[in-house]
Design an enzyme around this catalytic site. Structure first.
Site, PDB file in Angstrom:
ATOM      1  N   GLY A  73       5.871  40.823 -21.648  1.00  0.00           N
ATOM      2  CA  GLY A  73       6.285  39.825 -20.660  1.00  0.00           C
ATOM      3  C   GLY A  73       7.112  40.512 -19.594  1.00  0.00           C
ATOM      4  O   GLY A  73       8.111  41.162 -19.910  1.00  0.00           O
ATOM      5  N   ASP A 258       3.123  38.824 -13.061  1.00  0.00           N
ATOM      6  CA  ASP A 258       3.636  40.151 -13.388  1.00  0.00           C
ATOM      7  C   ASP A 258       4.009  40.934 -12.139  1.00  0.00           C
ATOM      8  O   ASP A 258       4.872  41.802 -12.182  1.00  0.00           O
ATOM      9  CB  ASP A 258       2.597  40.914 -14.213  1.00  0.00           C
ATOM     10  CG  ASP A 258       2.487  40.339 -15.597  1.00  0.00           C
ATOM     11  OD1 ASP A 258       1.853  39.281 -15.742  1.00  0.00           O
ATOM     12  OD2 ASP A 258       3.085  40.924 -16.525  1.00  0.00           O
ATOM     13  N   LYS A 269      -1.882  37.582 -16.193  1.00  0.00           N
ATOM     14  CA  LYS A 269      -2.783  37.826 -17.319  1.00  0.00           C
ATOM     15  C   LYS A 269      -4.242  37.527 -16.964  1.00  0.00           C
ATOM     16  O   LYS A 269      -4.538  36.516 -16.319  1.00  0.00           O
ATOM     17  CB  LYS A 269      -2.362  36.952 -18.505  1.00  0.00           C
ATOM     18  CG  LYS A 269      -3.155  37.123 -19.757  1.00  0.00           C
ATOM     19  CD  LYS A 269      -3.245  38.572 -20.229  1.00  0.00           C
ATOM     20  CE  LYS A 269      -1.892  39.196 -20.338  1.00  0.00           C
ATOM     21  NZ  LYS A 269      -1.933  40.672 -20.408  1.00  0.00           N
TER      22      LYS A 269
HETATM   23  C1  LIG Z   1       7.220  35.515 -17.717  1.00  0.00           C
HETATM   24  S1  LIG Z   1       5.731  36.018 -17.041  1.00  0.00           S
HETATM   25  C2  LIG Z   1       5.076  37.010 -18.329  1.00  0.00           C
HETATM   26  C3  LIG Z   1       3.693  37.528 -17.984  1.00  0.00           C
HETATM   27  O1  LIG Z   1       3.454  38.691 -18.783  1.00  0.00           O
HETATM   28  C4  LIG Z   1       2.294  38.460 -19.567  1.00  0.00           C
HETATM   29  O2  LIG Z   1       1.573  39.627 -19.770  1.00  0.00           O
HETATM   30  P1  LIG Z   1       1.739  40.463 -21.171  1.00  0.00           P
HETATM   31  O3  LIG Z   1       1.699  39.470 -22.288  1.00  0.00           O
HETATM   32  O4  LIG Z   1       0.554  41.399 -21.141  1.00  0.00           O
HETATM   33  O5  LIG Z   1       3.060  41.179 -21.054  1.00  0.00           O
HETATM   34  C5  LIG Z   1       1.501  37.470 -18.770  1.00  0.00           C
HETATM   35  O6  LIG Z   1       0.835  38.074 -17.668  1.00  0.00           O
HETATM   36  C6  LIG Z   1       2.601  36.541 -18.328  1.00  0.00           C
HETATM   37  O7  LIG Z   1       2.259  35.715 -17.254  1.00  0.00           O
END
Ligand SMILES: CSC[C@H]1O[C@H](OP(=O)(O)O)[C@H](O)[C@@H]1O
EC number: 5.3.1.23
Length: 354
Positions: A73, A258, A269
């Site tokens: 995250g 992100d 994502k």
């Molecule tokens: C608080 S936004 C978090 C953002 O990060 C996630 O990606 P990942 O699980 O690969 O770190 C996802 O894109 C979320 O929107």
């Protein structure tokens, strides 16, 4: 796994939700806590079945944990990156590293997940204070954590105001993708923080939770957070999102980010852009909730955002079980880019940006 010196695994395994709350005494277990000498991570790859904590005191073990999404995250990665600088500095001072070794460790930490702007920003902010010593580096990490949780509360309020102003049906049927809650941040969450605020105002009927293949952040993490918060949700295949939107089963889509380019294009994502396209077709709001630090003025447009390409093997398995014939390759971009014109509302702690 034999725990190495720097990667001790403190495990308490519970099943379900109640015991976890009792176990930690914290209604929202934090993804990471500084113990004074190490970084204690809640291993998100074990959720929701098990509450497993990892005690990490080496920067490269933190890189490994970030790469396998034990901690993940964007906002949480920013805080973890800053504490990772403290881990590296402790090691450097204790083991007498030459400067080049410290810089190399920080480079690995900074690049562990290239799309999330917050990780590099957190490392850079903490590293800038290395000349002032470990206490100064830790102070930066603690400040980033405190600022992030406060920002998320503000995002929640502004986002709920914006969503309620742009929708008519009450209560709302919300769709969300991946995990943007307390587990992805320093607390409360971004898009999930807006959902929490809407729920507190009695404005949520149900949340459609995309499972979020291949690593299932939605079904494993978002549904876990929503269940613990008493917010009704239904887990759906990612492929069900567009159909649910076009059938009129969803009133608003809420997602995180992100990295947001200077022109407003949003990296999030993988699967997000499909939701945005369906929202545009169905004329319902597509809302991005993110802290201001996610906006990157140095990245002109979405095409300039580095998209993390992960091991294709993650697509070829489900919970560790093969789901594809041997020899077939996987294509596994972790993120996609939603063009700015598809974003109905961009909300930060400062309010409605667009
Ligand atoms: C608080 S936004 C978090 C953002 O990060 C996630 O990606 P990942 O699980 O690969 O770190 C996802 O894109 C979320 O929107």
């Amino acid at each position: 796994m034999r725990a190495s010196r720097s990667f001790r695994r403190a495990q308490s395994t519970v099943i379900g939700y109640g015991p976890i709350m009792a176990e930690t005494g914290d209604p929202e277990p934090r993804p990471l806590v500084w113990t004074g000498t190490s970084l204690r991570l809640l291993d998100q790859t074990a959720l929701p079945a098990a509450l497993v904590h990892l005690e990490v005191d080496d920067p490269d073990e933190l890189v490994a944990a970030i790469r396998r999404l034990a901690v993940r995250g964007a906002p949480a990665l920013g805080v973890a990156g800053a504490f990772g600088v403290a881990l590296a500095l402790r090691r450097a001072e204790r083991d007498g590293w030459e400067p080049g070794r410290l810089d190399a460790a920080l480079g690995r930490l900074r690049g562990a997940r290239p799309t999330a702007l917050a990780l590099a920003a957190g490392v850079d902010a903490a590293a800038a204070c290395i000349p002032d010593g470990l206490a100064a580096v830790l102070a930066v990490a603690e400040r980033l954590a405190a600022e992030d949780e406060a920002a998320n509360r503000a995002i929640g309020r502004h986002g709920a105001d914006g969503v309620l102003a742009r929708t008519t049906r009450r209560p709302l049927r919300v769709l969300t993708h991946c995990n943007t809650g307390s587990l992805a941040t320093a607390g409360w969450g971004t898009a999930l923080g807006v959902i929490r605020e809407l729920h507190a105002r009695g404005a949520v009927e149900v949340v459609h939770v995309d499972e979020t293949r291949p690593l299932l952040q939605g079904s494993r993490l978002t549904a876990w957070e929503l269940a613990r918060a008493g917010i009704d949700c239904r887990i759906q295949a990612d492929g069900a999102a567009a159909g649910a939107i076009l059938r009129g089963l969803v009133d608003v889509a809420l997602v995180g980010a992100d990295r947001i380019a200077a022109n407003g294009d949003v990296a999030n994502k993988v699967g997000t852009v499909g939701i945005a396209l369906a929202c545009a077709y169905a004329d319902i709001p597509f809302v991005v909730a993110a802290s201001r630090s996610t906006i990157d003025p140095d990245t002109p447009a979405g095409a300039d955002i580095p998209i993390e390409e992960r091991d294709g093997a993650e697509v070829l398995a489900l919970a560790g079980h093969p789901i594809a014939p041997p020899g077939v390759r996987g294509f596994n971009p972790a993120f996609d880019v939603t063009p700015a014109h598809l974003v109905t509302l961009l909300v930060t702690e400062d309010g409605i940006v667009t």
